[in-house]
Motif scaffolding. Sequence first.
Motif: not given
Length: 193
Positions: A69-83, A108-113, A115-118, A191-193
């Motif tokens: 929903q916030v524009g990240f690229d979903w790369k991996m999903y792990v649940v217990g022994p399943f990956l 999940a990795l951001p595709t742009t920078e 409002r990355i902190a939010d 944000t460096g804060k």
Amino acid sequence: MNKKLFKTIGFFLLFAVIGGVIGYFIGLFLKDMEAIDQVNWWPILLSIPLAYLFVIAWHELGHAFAGVQVGFDWKMYVVGPFLWEKKNENWQFSWNKQTNLGGGLVVALPTTEERIADRFQWFSLGGPIASLVGSLLFIFPSFFVSPTWKFFFIILSFFHGLIFLVTAIPFRAGGFFSDGMRKKTNTRIVTGK
């Protein structure tokens, strides 16, 4: 108000809330003590590992949904022994052999920078929010089903509530950061804060 007093009050309130939630579920069990002799406990006991995996999968899907929903690229999903891992835009299944990922994980990795902190905050909070919704959602069927199913749904709701509390509280244990701590840490890194 000094920081130490604020933390002490926060921990007191946190444990009061945890105690209240646990007390609520104990009350649900005790309310129907006359129905306990009607409960078939074997299906409930045998379903606990599956309920655990379901609760972890639900929590991690909350992270994944929030990330998308916030524009990240979903790369991996792990649940217990399943990956499941996305390679060349295709999802591939393998067995999770890393014990430190025995619970669950979403990458999940951001595709742009922009409002990355939010966006990291929403990604981090997606799992605890999903767990809270799951706890509330799965308690309702317990009011309308047989005693065996009633206790199953109460246990399922309890697991969701427990995962919510454990992951929403900001803490670090060794190399593990709770979602609440990750939210704070990601914001500081970005944000460096």
